[in-house]
Design an enzyme around this catalytic site. Structure first.
Site: not given
Ligand SMILES: NC(=O)c1ccc[n+]([C@@H]2O[C@H](COP(=O)([O-])OP(=O)(O)OC[C@H]3O[C@@H](n4cnc5c(N)ncnc54)[C@H](OP(=O)(O)O)[C@@H]3O)[C@@H](O)[C@H]2O)c1
Length: 275
Positions: A9, A55, A57, A97, A120, A124
């Site tokens: 995202l 997060a 994730t 969700d 997880y 959240k």
């Molecule tokens: N993926 C899904 O299907 C889904 C569904 C519902 C909600 N969400 C929510 O949407 C948001 C974005 O998800 P995404 O899929 O884009 O996540 P993602 O691709 O896993 O990316 C996670 C991001 O968080 C950073 N991060 C992780 N641990 C950290 C820490 N301790 N301190 C600072 N930054 C940290 C990572 O940095 P690095 O690259 O440096 O590790 C990366 O930029 C999250 O809040 C997730 O819970 C995701």
């Protein structure tokens, strides 16, 4: 200021805001578990808006790393919220969700009761509650089944598996709404421009099971691989998942924002992935 800018995202958010003054941070820039680093970074930039997309994730990984899950997803989120509070910045927190248990059979509204099933999901849900206590005016965007370029996601995994296998088994008893990171980023920027507050559900329109999603991915990619429906019990995973987590678009539509269907989003994603 975007925390989580290197994620699926986060990359889409950075593209969405490329005309504006935006600072994107990964965990290497600022670990949100470190209150001093978070405070320093936020006080240095003094942004109008903070988007918290950072997060841990890995939903299954959270089951065996419970401490890390709560340290990042709940306590880390609170560090960012405290810093936002201190300088009077607006905060938009990205949630999931999975805060719901999936027992409903029609779309979840923003005021439906949370009942998270796994670690997880609990991390959240607890973050949402604490953030709203500290910053009642913050915006919480719940989204689901994220896919997009620049990271690991379901369509990418299916296409890679399909390139190597003639048949794939995919669960058909979990229903949700796939969401394209580009469309979510656009909606998030509109919500900021609207000065939105409270909980808003943001997903692509429509719903499907993972099996139906996989079938559409393979059809649109003209893949000869066959996909077969199976039950969750046939593919046990460490973290429990809600059987139904479709989020109602009513809260988003009240903001004047309407999302494209997931099928339309998937077609655009596949074109983007090819080019
Ligand atoms: N993926 C899904 O299907 C889904 C569904 C519902 C909600 N969400 C929510 O949407 C948001 C974005 O998800 P995404 O899929 O884009 O996540 P993602 O691709 O896993 O990316 C996670 C991001 O968080 C950073 N991060 C992780 N641990 C950290 C820490 N301790 N301190 C600072 N930054 C940290 C990572 O940095 P690095 O690259 O440096 O590790 C990366 O930029 C999250 O809040 C997730 O819970 C995701």
């Amino acid at each position: 200021m975007i925390f989580g800018a290197s994620g699926l995202l986060g990359r889409a958010l950075m593209r969405e805001w490329n005309e504006d003054e935006v600072i994107g941070l990964s965990s290497r820039d600022v670990d949100i578990r470190d209150p001093n680093r978070v405070r320093e970074a936020v006080e240095k930039v003094r942004p109008d808006w903070i988007i918290l997309a950072a997060a841990y994730t890995d939903v299954d990984g959270c089951e065996s790393n419970q401490e890390l899950a709560f340290a990042v997803n709940r306590d880390g989120a609170m560090q960012v919220a405290s810093a936002a509070h201190r300088i009077g910045a607006k905060l938009l927190f990205v949630s999931s969700d999975y805060v719901f248990d999936g027992k409903k059979t029609f779309p979840y509204e923003t005021d439906d009761a949370r009942n998270p099933l796994g670690v997880y999901a609990r991390s959240k849900a607890e973050a949402e509650i604490r953030l709203q206590d500290l910053l009642p005016q913050c915006c919480i965007v719940r989204t689901s089944w994220l896919f997009g370029t620049g990271g690991k996601c379901f369509p990418d995994t299916i296409l890679k598996l399909a390139a190597a296998r003639p048949v794939l088994d995919v669960v058909n008893d979990q229903r949700g709404s796939p969401t394209f990171s580009t469309d979510l980023a656009r909606a998030i920027s509109q919500l900021c421009r609207n000065h939105a507050r409270g909980i808003v559900h943001v997903t692509n329109a429509g719903s499907c099971s993972w099996f139906e999603f996989a079938r559409a991915i393979l059809q649109l990619s003209s893949s000869p691989t066959e996909v077969r429906p199976i039950g969750t019990q046939q593919m046990p995973r460490p973290a429990p998942r809600p059987a139904y987590s479709v989020l109602s678009p009513a809260s988003l539509q009240r903001q004047g924002i309407f999302m494209p269907t997931w099928q339309d989003a998937l077609a655009r994603y596949l074109r983007e992935r090819k080019s």
